[in-house]
Write a protein that holds these residues in place. Sequence first.
Motif, mmCIF file in Angstrom:
data_model
loop_
_atom_site.group_PDB
_atom_site.id
_atom_site.type_symbol
_atom_site.label_atom_id
_atom_site.label_comp_id
_atom_site.label_asym_id
_atom_site.label_seq_id
_atom_site.Cartn_x
_atom_site.Cartn_y
_atom_site.Cartn_z
ATOM 1 N N ALA A 44 42.000 36.289 44.455
ATOM 2 C CA ALA A 44 40.612 36.699 44.685
ATOM 3 C C ALA A 44 40.018 36.014 45.912
ATOM 4 O O ALA A 44 39.265 36.619 46.665
ATOM 5 C CB ALA A 44 39.766 36.400 43.450
ATOM 6 N N ASP A 45 40.360 34.760 46.136
ATOM 7 C CA ASP A 45 39.890 33.986 47.284
ATOM 8 C C ASP A 45 40.708 34.383 48.513
ATOM 9 O O ASP A 45 41.907 34.141 48.577
ATOM 10 C CB ASP A 45 40.053 32.496 46.978
ATOM 11 C CG ASP A 45 39.628 31.578 48.107
ATOM 12 O OD1 ASP A 45 39.398 32.061 49.240
ATOM 13 O OD2 ASP A 45 39.536 30.369 47.844
ATOM 14 N N SER A 46 40.067 35.002 49.486
ATOM 15 C CA SER A 46 40.778 35.473 50.679
ATOM 16 C C SER A 46 41.367 34.353 51.519
ATOM 17 O O SER A 46 42.223 34.595 52.363
ATOM 18 C CB SER A 46 39.841 36.303 51.558
ATOM 19 O OG SER A 46 39.501 37.492 50.905
ATOM 20 N N PHE A 47 40.911 33.136 51.309
ATOM 21 C CA PHE A 47 41.453 32.000 52.048
ATOM 22 C C PHE A 47 42.720 31.453 51.396
ATOM 23 O O PHE A 47 43.552 30.846 52.060
ATOM 24 C CB PHE A 47 40.425 30.860 52.125
ATOM 25 C CG PHE A 47 39.261 31.155 53.019
ATOM 26 C CD1 PHE A 47 39.336 30.922 54.392
ATOM 27 C CD2 PHE A 47 38.078 31.663 52.505
ATOM 28 C CE1 PHE A 47 38.267 31.180 55.220
ATOM 29 C CE2 PHE A 47 36.998 31.922 53.327
ATOM 30 C CZ PHE A 47 37.091 31.688 54.683
ATOM 31 N N MET A 70 34.820 44.316 44.812
ATOM 32 C CA MET A 70 34.813 43.570 43.555
ATOM 33 C C MET A 70 33.872 42.381 43.699
ATOM 34 O O MET A 70 34.291 41.239 43.847
ATOM 35 C CB MET A 70 36.217 43.109 43.187
ATOM 36 C CG MET A 70 37.167 44.252 42.876
ATOM 37 S SD MET A 70 36.628 45.213 41.461
ATOM 38 C CE MET A 70 37.632 44.495 40.196
ATOM 39 N N THR A 71 32.567 42.653 43.661
ATOM 40 C CA THR A 71 31.570 41.605 43.874
ATOM 41 C C THR A 71 31.845 40.388 43.011
ATOM 42 O O THR A 71 31.805 39.253 43.484
ATOM 43 C CB THR A 71 30.155 42.137 43.558
ATOM 44 O OG1 THR A 71 29.965 43.388 44.207
ATOM 45 C CG2 THR A 71 29.094 41.154 44.003
ATOM 46 N N GLN A 72 32.144 40.609 41.743
ATOM 47 C CA GLN A 72 32.315 39.519 40.788
ATOM 48 C C GLN A 72 33.644 38.790 40.937
ATOM 49 O O GLN A 72 33.864 37.771 40.285
ATOM 50 C CB GLN A 72 32.174 40.054 39.351
ATOM 51 C CG GLN A 72 33.392 40.742 38.787
ATOM 52 C CD GLN A 72 33.719 42.121 39.362
ATOM 53 O OE1 GLN A 72 33.029 42.648 40.211
ATOM 54 N NE2 GLN A 72 34.802 42.705 38.890
ATOM 55 N N ASN A 73 34.518 39.255 41.783
ATOM 56 C CA ASN A 73 35.842 38.662 41.898
ATOM 57 C C ASN A 73 36.129 38.264 43.345
ATOM 58 O O ASN A 73 35.904 37.131 43.735
ATOM 59 C CB ASN A 73 36.891 39.646 41.354
ATOM 60 C CG ASN A 73 38.253 39.026 41.206
ATOM 61 O OD1 ASN A 73 38.392 37.834 41.003
ATOM 62 N ND2 ASN A 73 39.280 39.839 41.293
#
Length: 127
Positions: A44-47, A70-73
């Motif tokens: 979920a974290d693009s980094f 996916m705002t919540q994710n």
Amino acid sequence: MGNRHTAPDSRRCAAVCARFARCGAAFVGCRAAGRQAFGAKGAADSFLNTDLNEILAKHGVTHIDVCGIMTQNCVTHTALSPDAAPYHVRVLSDLCTAPTVLIHAIALNALQDRSSGRFEVVHANPI
């Protein structure tokens, strides 16, 4: 600047974020001299486990705009990532969505609780 989410087809999110679909946390208007870069991500974290920090540093990026499906994710995890700390982060709320309006609103509200000098939730429309 964009990021592609890849996930095994067996994951529940595959229906929304199918293999190689552009998912959450697509970075737009990141002031990287108009250049676009794409990477594959599996979290979920693009980094997390990506070269996103290196790409942003290479282009001297100081501000990132985050939006996605996916705002919540994907969006929340990327915006609140410890790796996002060096950047001024804007979540473009009207360019995000979630499975329901309620989930979207709850996620944005949670993000607004974290708003600070380096982080904000805004509408993209006036940008």
